[in-house]
Design a protein around this motif. Structure first.
Motif, PDB file in Angstrom:
ATOM      1  N   GLY A 292     140.730 -59.175  82.558  1.00 12.77           N
ATOM      2  CA  GLY A 292     142.040 -59.805  82.435  1.00 12.77           C
ATOM      3  C   GLY A 292     142.505 -60.051  81.028  1.00 12.77           C
ATOM      4  O   GLY A 292     143.600 -60.578  80.825  1.00 12.77           O
ATOM      5  N   SER A 293     141.723 -59.682  80.002  1.00 11.72           N
ATOM      6  CA  SER A 293     142.122 -59.883  78.614  1.00 11.72           C
ATOM      7  C   SER A 293     142.835 -58.637  78.110  1.00 11.72           C
ATOM      8  O   SER A 293     142.353 -57.514  78.307  1.00 11.72           O
ATOM      9  N   ALA A 294     143.986 -58.828  77.447  1.00 12.04           N
ATOM     10  CA  ALA A 294     144.772 -57.700  76.968  1.00 12.04           C
ATOM     11  C   ALA A 294     144.010 -56.952  75.870  1.00 12.04           C
ATOM     12  O   ALA A 294     143.431 -57.557  74.966  1.00 12.04           O
ATOM     13  N   VAL A 295     144.006 -55.629  75.971  1.00 15.97           N
ATOM     14  CA  VAL A 295     143.384 -54.759  74.972  1.00 15.97           C
ATOM     15  C   VAL A 295     144.484 -53.880  74.400  1.00 15.97           C
ATOM     16  O   VAL A 295     145.211 -53.208  75.146  1.00 15.97           O
ATOM     17  N   ASP A 296     144.653 -53.906  73.056  1.00 17.65           N
ATOM     18  CA  ASP A 296     145.721 -53.121  72.443  1.00 17.65           C
ATOM     19  C   ASP A 296     145.139 -51.992  71.600  1.00 17.65           C
ATOM     20  O   ASP A 296     143.933 -51.763  71.559  1.00 17.65           O
ATOM     21  N   PHE A 297     146.036 -51.270  70.906  1.00 21.08           N
ATOM     22  CA  PHE A 297     145.633 -50.094  70.139  1.00 21.08           C
ATOM     23  C   PHE A 297     144.623 -50.441  69.048  1.00 21.08           C
ATOM     24  O   PHE A 297     143.810 -49.608  68.655  1.00 21.08           O
ATOM     25  N   ALA A 298     144.660 -51.683  68.552  1.00 26.63           N
ATOM     26  CA  ALA A 298     143.747 -52.059  67.472  1.00 26.63           C
ATOM     27  C   ALA A 298     142.287 -52.017  67.913  1.00 26.63           C
ATOM     28  O   ALA A 298     141.389 -51.926  67.077  1.00 26.63           O
ATOM     29  N   ALA A 299     142.028 -52.060  69.229  1.00 32.86           N
ATOM     30  CA  ALA A 299     140.655 -52.031  69.717  1.00 32.86           C
ATOM     31  C   ALA A 299     139.957 -50.712  69.410  1.00 32.86           C
ATOM     32  O   ALA A 299     138.722 -50.636  69.406  1.00 32.86           O
ATOM     33  N   LEU A 300     140.748 -49.670  69.153  1.00 33.66           N
ATOM     34  CA  LEU A 300     140.148 -48.360  68.876  1.00 33.66           C
ATOM     35  C   LEU A 300     139.637 -48.255  67.442  1.00 33.66           C
ATOM     36  O   LEU A 300     138.737 -47.448  67.156  1.00 33.66           O
ATOM     37  N   ASP A 301     140.178 -49.057  66.532  1.00 34.12           N
ATOM     38  CA  ASP A 301     139.845 -48.918  65.107  1.00 34.12           C
ATOM     39  C   ASP A 301     138.352 -49.085  64.823  1.00 34.12           C
ATOM     40  O   ASP A 301     137.764 -48.268  64.094  1.00 34.12           O
ATOM     41  N   PRO A 302     137.672 -50.125  65.327  1.00 36.66           N
ATOM     42  CA  PRO A 302     136.238 -50.261  65.013  1.00 36.66           C
ATOM     43  C   PRO A 302     135.411 -49.056  65.470  1.00 36.66           C
ATOM     44  O   PRO A 302     134.468 -48.643  64.785  1.00 36.66           O
ATOM     45  N   ALA A 303     135.771 -48.480  66.609  1.00 38.25           N
ATOM     46  CA  ALA A 303     135.030 -47.313  67.092  1.00 38.25           C
ATOM     47  C   ALA A 303     135.280 -46.106  66.200  1.00 38.25           C
ATOM     48  O   ALA A 303     134.360 -45.311  65.938  1.00 38.25           O
ATOM     49  N   GLU A 304     136.513 -45.973  65.681  1.00 39.99           N
ATOM     50  CA  GLU A 304     136.797 -44.854  64.769  1.00 39.99           C
ATOM     51  C   GLU A 304     136.062 -45.045  63.449  1.00 39.99           C
ATOM     52  O   GLU A 304     135.486 -44.084  62.907  1.00 39.99           O
ATOM     53  N   ARG A 305     136.054 -46.260  62.933  1.00 38.55           N
ATOM     54  CA  ARG A 305     135.358 -46.495  61.663  1.00 38.55           C
ATOM     55  C   ARG A 305     133.854 -46.259  61.806  1.00 38.55           C
ATOM     56  O   ARG A 305     133.198 -45.802  60.868  1.00 38.55           O
ATOM     57  N   ALA A 306     133.301 -46.554  62.966  1.00 38.46           N
ATOM     58  CA  ALA A 306     131.868 -46.337  63.191  1.00 38.46           C
ATOM     59  C   ALA A 306     131.532 -44.873  63.464  1.00 38.46           C
ATOM     60  O   ALA A 306     130.357 -44.524  63.592  1.00 38.46           O
ATOM     61  N   GLY A 307     132.553 -44.022  63.555  1.00 34.08           N
ATOM     62  CA  GLY A 307     132.312 -42.606  63.793  1.00 34.08           C
ATOM     63  C   GLY A 307     131.972 -42.272  65.229  1.00 34.08           C
ATOM     64  O   GLY A 307     131.460 -41.176  65.501  1.00 34.08           O
ATOM     65  N   LEU A 308     132.273 -43.190  66.142  1.00 39.20           N
ATOM     66  CA  LEU A 308     131.939 -42.934  67.547  1.00 39.20           C
ATOM     67  C   LEU A 308     132.990 -42.079  68.232  1.00 39.20           C
ATOM     68  O   LEU A 308     132.669 -41.284  69.120  1.00 39.20           O
ATOM     69  N   VAL A 309     134.246 -42.245  67.858  1.00 35.14           N
ATOM     70  CA  VAL A 309     135.335 -41.499  68.481  1.00 35.14           C
ATOM     71  C   VAL A 309     136.305 -41.022  67.406  1.00 35.14           C
ATOM     72  O   VAL A 309     136.322 -41.530  66.278  1.00 35.14           O
ATOM     73  N   THR A 310     137.097 -40.033  67.785  1.00 36.06           N
ATOM     74  CA  THR A 310     138.250 -39.607  67.001  1.00 36.06           C
ATOM     75  C   THR A 310     139.473 -39.711  67.899  1.00 36.06           C
ATOM     76  O   THR A 310     139.350 -39.751  69.126  1.00 36.06           O
ATOM     77  N   PHE A 311     140.657 -39.763  67.277  1.00 35.36           N
ATOM     78  CA  PHE A 311     141.885 -39.930  68.045  1.00 35.36           C
ATOM     79  C   PHE A 311     142.846 -38.815  67.663  1.00 35.36           C
ATOM     80  O   PHE A 311     143.160 -38.623  66.488  1.00 35.36           O
ATOM     81  N   ASP A 312     143.306 -38.053  68.687  1.00 35.26           N
ATOM     82  CA  ASP A 312     144.192 -36.914  68.411  1.00 35.26           C
ATOM     83  C   ASP A 312     145.665 -37.261  68.605  1.00 35.26           C
ATOM     84  O   ASP A 312     146.504 -36.369  68.668  1.00 35.26           O
ATOM     85  N   GLY A 313     145.973 -38.557  68.710  1.00 34.31           N
ATOM     86  CA  GLY A 313     147.355 -38.970  68.923  1.00 34.31           C
ATOM     87  C   GLY A 313     147.652 -39.347  70.354  1.00 34.31           C
ATOM     88  O   GLY A 313     148.646 -40.023  70.625  1.00 34.31           O
ATOM     89  N   MET A 314     146.797 -38.905  71.269  1.00 30.80           N
ATOM     90  CA  MET A 314     146.986 -39.235  72.675  1.00 30.80           C
ATOM     91  C   MET A 314     145.682 -39.590  73.368  1.00 30.80           C
ATOM     92  O   MET A 314     145.617 -40.508  74.182  1.00 30.80           O
ATOM     93  N   HIS A 315     144.598 -38.865  73.032  1.00 32.80           N
ATOM     94  CA  HIS A 315     143.321 -39.073  73.712  1.00 32.80           C
ATOM     95  C   HIS A 315     142.248 -39.493  72.713  1.00 32.80           C
ATOM     96  O   HIS A 315     142.109 -38.856  71.668  1.00 32.80           O
ATOM     97  N   PRO A 316     141.480 -40.527  73.012  1.00 33.11           N
ATOM     98  CA  PRO A 316     140.282 -40.800  72.216  1.00 33.11           C
ATOM     99  C   PRO A 316     139.174 -39.830  72.633  1.00 33.11           C
ATOM    100  O   PRO A 316     138.893 -39.675  73.819  1.00 33.11           O
ATOM    101  N   CYS A 317     138.571 -39.172  71.651  1.00 32.77           N
ATOM    102  CA  CYS A 317     137.547 -38.166  71.941  1.00 32.77           C
ATOM    103  C   CYS A 317     136.236 -38.602  71.299  1.00 32.77           C
ATOM    104  O   CYS A 317     136.201 -38.927  70.095  1.00 32.77           O
ATOM    105  N   PHE A 318     135.164 -38.620  72.052  1.00 32.69           N
ATOM    106  CA  PHE A 318     133.870 -38.965  71.500  1.00 32.69           C
ATOM    107  C   PHE A 318     133.434 -37.888  70.510  1.00 32.69           C
ATOM    108  O   PHE A 318     133.681 -36.696  70.708  1.00 32.69           O
ATOM    109  N   SER A 319     132.779 -38.334  69.446  1.00 29.99           N
ATOM    110  CA  SER A 319     132.425 -37.413  68.365  1.00 29.99           C
ATOM    111  C   SER A 319     131.385 -36.387  68.790  1.00 29.99           C
ATOM    112  O   SER A 319     131.209 -35.365  68.126  1.00 29.99           O
ATOM    113  N   HIS A 320     130.679 -36.642  69.870  1.00 30.55           N
ATOM    114  CA  HIS A 320     129.696 -35.690  70.418  1.00 30.55           C
ATOM    115  C   HIS A 320     129.676 -35.899  71.921  1.00 30.55           C
ATOM    116  O   HIS A 320     129.831 -37.034  72.399  1.00 30.55           O
ATOM    117  N   PRO A 321     129.494 -34.843  72.717  1.00 32.70           N
ATOM    118  CA  PRO A 321     129.489 -35.041  74.176  1.00 32.70           C
ATOM    119  C   PRO A 321     128.478 -36.062  74.663  1.00 32.70           C
ATOM    120  O   PRO A 321     128.723 -36.742  75.662  1.00 32.70           O
TER     121      PRO A 321
END
Length: 915
Positions: A292-321
């Motif tokens: 029930g807690s709102a999650v916004d676009f900023a939630a993706l930033d820590p995962a991108e900085r950690a190198g876990l995901v990349t973002f192509d503008g629409m889909h978050p993609c894991f850096s490795h399968p």
């Protein structure tokens, strides 16, 4: 450790452990086999021996090759011997087919050869004559009563008598899965009846390997990462809720900081791992719904900085399968269920994905959801997602509260899994279905699915139980559900009974008793598999009855195509295979294309269209080469490509490597017959008719190869005519026509008509040529070309040169369109002998009219592309036309330009570009 390398011990299903004598427990300490990490298994084996001494017990040790099964079995044997148990043992033989009952003989021989052998138990169910038993096992004498029951009860009586003779008995079997099948049946019978006897059975079996689909999934997830290849476990189908696979070591290596990420980020990664095709707005909505807690676009930033995901503008993609499993590894199951529920809430209502996620969020039974999943699996099949369809049915079986519904869903899941090559799932779901009430045919179907790879075969104790592979013992289907099971059983068993006349006739009689399903693709395919010639008319009428292919599943279209090909109509088969190919390509499923392309090539080969056949085989080999689990398609395509090349050029056919031939048989069951017919046909194309004639005659008269050899009946007639053996060949044709009967397909009748015209003598030739020419052969250029060639020769010998030249040019155009390059020199010689002095192949040869004046713009474009070496299919792809249409154009172009091969087109078209 990788899960597929693990070792497991399984007790007997009906074991009921009780307290064992303490004295024996004190003595029973298996010897340390000299390796570490097996303390739990050694302790379990010690307890097993204690339990067996008190009341009898059975254990099966599973593991992959090199997992230590044999060492543990040897340690148990040593421990049993040290504590006073008697040991009888045997081992399976890998790499060859062991003689029947050889394993049982290994076990019982020490008893049978012992002059002080123990007497059988008084009042036993089987009064065992040990001399008779010795004769059955050693001399191959028939068992009393003629059935397997006597031998099973005799073995049980002997082993229990030995166990009561003063020493508890251990029967140890190594490589159980490589033991001969009759011995496995008998020992399985004994294993279920050890209770109450001081008798232990210890079976070591190699765990079946992963199926091709599971390996492809693992390789795709590992994506070349060595640690992932070592650590990724096989996804457990029974694990709930569903999660991407990973391990502690892999998670700590790939995502060491995932646990320290903000809660909102972890929730976003969790829903992204569970629904990887989702876009970011949908995933944010789902992550917000977990608690029930709102999650916004900023939630993706820590995962991108950690190198876990990349973002192509629409889909978050894991850096490795493998990262998806690593970042969510160790997530609490309750939160995972909440994530599945949140995804179900934001996905399209009623969609496959929405109901799948909802099913993963449910605990316990939910009959309403189970019914929806069961109904929805057809949508997954329509979308060419067979694995999803199987998993929907498996989950429906979990959610249904009633055993009958659970059994129905489990059986349907096993049937689909077997159809699509999901071997592990097939075995698991078949065994699961057998644990629930099924109809008589449903039970047989489940047994047939479980039987090929079962480590413990079915109980042979009752001779009255129907045999899944013997259609004469099958009961008649009553009701729609049993009819469906009957058709699935026929589909599964047909390849196994083909070649067995008695069982094939029984299967046909069984199918004939289901008249209201006469046009079902499974029924037609089963008929064509066991009796392609006898039932060809029925099969082709049934295949033509399906006018609206869009209403059929792609798998049913493929079944109809193969049935038509087996029944002798390659043209109809080719149309169906092309439709199936378009459906496969539309759904972007390249892994499933090699099978379709290989059948297309076979249809082209049967029609004599060798250019298109070679192209199809080459495409198949390119797609299958390097793809895991497709080696058999690659081998078959390469072998057939060599055959086509020999047919086109007249070169000898390369001998098939034994390994490649063995692999190819798994792709094309009739590959041996196809290679034999193709080799003989190539001899005719090269002019070596003396060598080809006896081979073709033998292939046509052999019932095992006749269905394939009938495609070459006109070639057989050409070889017989060249060798002055027309009367013998006509006698062969008469015999074949009588055996095939009047119900044979029209295309087979056309082949015989053309073959008789080719063989006709001077007196009947005109009548036979007119009869053959009166048939519409426009769809069958591989029949018209040899007919025109034979007619042209006959006209030339009668000195009707103008008519002979016209017929020979038609033959030349037809053979050239089909790609029969080896024929060109002989046809050119016939043309010269008929008085045609224009050599179209000679540079600078005069032509009465320029090519641009003889051809339309479309015809000129097609001729130019063909002169550059493009195949009919490649030309059609450029111009948006069907390959058959291109062939028809070339059929008209060649006579106009006075050429007999594609190689001559470049010279014929040179004047077009001359200023």
């Amino acid at each position: 450790m990788n899960a597929q390398g693990r070792f497991s011990l399984r007790p007997a299903e009906d074991a009921d452990p009780t307290a064992s004598p303490a004295s024996f427990a004190h003595r029973t300490r298996p010897v340390d086999p000299g390796f570490v990490g097996r303390a739990a298994e050694l302790r379990a084996l010690r307890d097993f021996l204690i339990e067996a001494t008190a009341q009898g017990a059975v254990r099966v040790m599973y593991g992959q090759a090199g997992a230590g099964k044999s060492v543990l079995l040897e340690a148990t044997v040593q421990a049993a011997t040290a504590t006073g148990m008697r040991v009888l043992r045997c081992a399976g033989i890998r790499g060859s087919k062991p003689p029947d009952l050889s394993g049982l003989l290994q076990i019982l021989w020490p008893v049978l050869a012992d002059p002080h052998r123990p007497p059988t138990t008084a009042g036993s169910l089987a009064a065992v004559d040990l001399d008779t038993l010795t004769g059955v096992l050693v001399d191959g004498a028939p068992a009393p009563g003629g059935g397997p029951s006597w031998l099973s009860f005799a073995a049980l009586e002997v082993l229990t008598a030995v166990s009561h003779a003063g020493q508890p008995l251990l029967v140890a079997v190594d490589d159980w899965d490589a033991l001969d099948e009759p011995s496995r049946h008998v020992l399985a019978f004994v294993a279920r009846r050890t209770g109450g006897h001081p008798l232990a059975l210890l079976l070591a079996s190699r765990r079946p390997g992963l199926d091709a689909q599971a390996v492809r999934e693992l390789l795709a997830t590992a994506a070349g990462n060595p640690l992932a290849l070592l650590e990724l476990p096989v996804p457990a189908e029974d694990a709930l809720p569903g999660m991407p696979a990973s391990s502690d070591r892999l998670a700590s290596a790939m995502a060491p900081g995932a646990a320290r990420l903000p809660t909102a980020t972890r929730d976003l990664l969790l829903v992204a791992a569970l629904h990887p095709e989702g876009d970011l707005p949908l995933l944010l909505s789902a992550a917000s719904g977990i608690d029930g807690s709102a999650v916004d676009f900023a939630a993706l930033d820590p995962a991108e900085r950690a190198g876990l995901v990349t973002f192509d503008g629409m889909h978050p993609c894991f850096s490795h399968p493998a990262m998806a499993g690593a970042v969510v590894h160790g997530t609490d199951p309750r939160r995972c269920r909440a994530a599945h529920a949140a995804l179900a809430a934001v996905l399209a209502p009623g969609s496959v994905r929405m109901l799948w996620h909802r099913s993963q969020a449910v605990e316990g039974h939910d009959p309403e959801l189970a019914a929806r999943l069961e109904a929805l699996h057809g949508d997954a099949l329509e979308q060419c997602e067979p694995t999803t369809a199987v998993r929907l049915l498996r989950r429906a079986a979990d959610l249904h509260p009633h055993p009958a519904d659970q059994g129905r869903c489990a059986l349907r899941a096993a049937q689909l899994a077997q159809l699509f090559g999901l071997e592990r799932m097939t075995r698991a779901m078949a065994h699961r279905a057998l644990g629930h009430p099924l109809g008589p045919l449903g039970t047989l179907c489940a047994k047939a699915l479980a039987r090929p790879d079962r480590t413990i075969p079915a109980d042979p104790g009752s001779e009255n139980d129907p045999d899944p592979t013997d259609p004469s013992s099958w009961p008649a289907p009553i009701g729609p559900a049993e009819q469906e099971n009957a058709l699935e059983l026929a589909r599964i068993v047909a390849p196994a009974v083909a070649g067995d006349d008695k069982r094939s006739e029984a299967l046909l009689a069984f199918l004939d008793a289901i008249p209201d399903r006469a046009h079902d693709p499974r029924l037609l395919h089963a008929m064509a598999t066991v009796r392609p010639l006898d039932r060809s008319a029925t099969v082709l009428v049934g295949a033509s009855a399906h006018r609206h292919l869009s209403e059929l599943s792609v798998r049913d279209i493929e079944r109809l195509g193969e049935a038509a090909l087996l029944a002798g109509d390659p043209s109809r088969a080719l149309d169906l295979f092309r439709h199936a190919e378009r459906r496969r390509r539309f759904h972007a499923l390249p892994d499933q294309l090699p099978w379709v392309l290989l059948r297309q090539g076979l249809a082209h080969l049967a029609m004599g269209n060798w250019v298109q056949g070679e192209h199809a085989f080459r495409q198949c080999a390119e797609l299958a080469d390097g793809a895991y689990g497709q080696e058999h398609h690659t081998a078959a395509a390469r072998l057939l490509e060599h055959v086509v090349r020999a047919l086109r050029t007249g070169a000898p056919v390369d001998l098939a490597d034994a390994h490649d031939l063995s692999a190819a048989r798994r792709s094309v069951r009739s590959i041996d017959a196809v290679l034999a017919v193709g080799t003989a046909w190539a001899l005719v194309e090269s002019g070596r008719t003396a060598s080809a004639l006896p081979t073709l005659s033998s292939l046509l008269t052999d019932p095992r190869t006749r269905a394939v050899a009938l495609f070459a009946v006109v070639t057989f007639a050409e070889a017989a005519k060249a060798e002055h053996a027309s009367q013998e060949a006509l006698a062969t044709l008469d015999r074949l026509e009588r055996e095939l009967g009047p119900q044979r397909p029209r295309v087979v009748t056309l082949r015989f008509t053309v073959a008789r015209a080719v063989l006709a003598d001077d007196q009947d030739a005109r009548t036979m040529y007119e009869r053959a020419s009166s048939e519409d052969l426009s769809r069958w250029p591989y029949l018209e070309a040899p007919l025109r060639l034979a007619e042209g020769r006959w006209l030339r010998l009668r000195r009707q040169f103008a008519d002979a030249q016209a017929a020979l040019r038609q033959a030349a155009a037809g053979f050239t369109m089909l790609g029969a390059e080896a024929r060109a020199p002989r046809i050119a010689a016939e043309l010269r002998a008929s008085g045609d002095r224009v050599d179209a192949a000679a540079p600078g040869a005069p032509r009465p009219t320029a090519a641009r004046d003889l051809l339309t713009a479309r015809e000129l474009r097609i001729a130019e592309l063909a002169a550059r070496g493009l195949s009919n299919r490649e030309i059609g792809e450029q111009l948006g036309l069907a390959p058959r249409t291109i062939g028809a154009y070339l059929y008209r172009i060649f006579p106009r330009l006075g050429v007999t091969s594609r190689a001559q087109l470049a010279e014929a078209l040179r004047d077009v570009h001359t200023p």
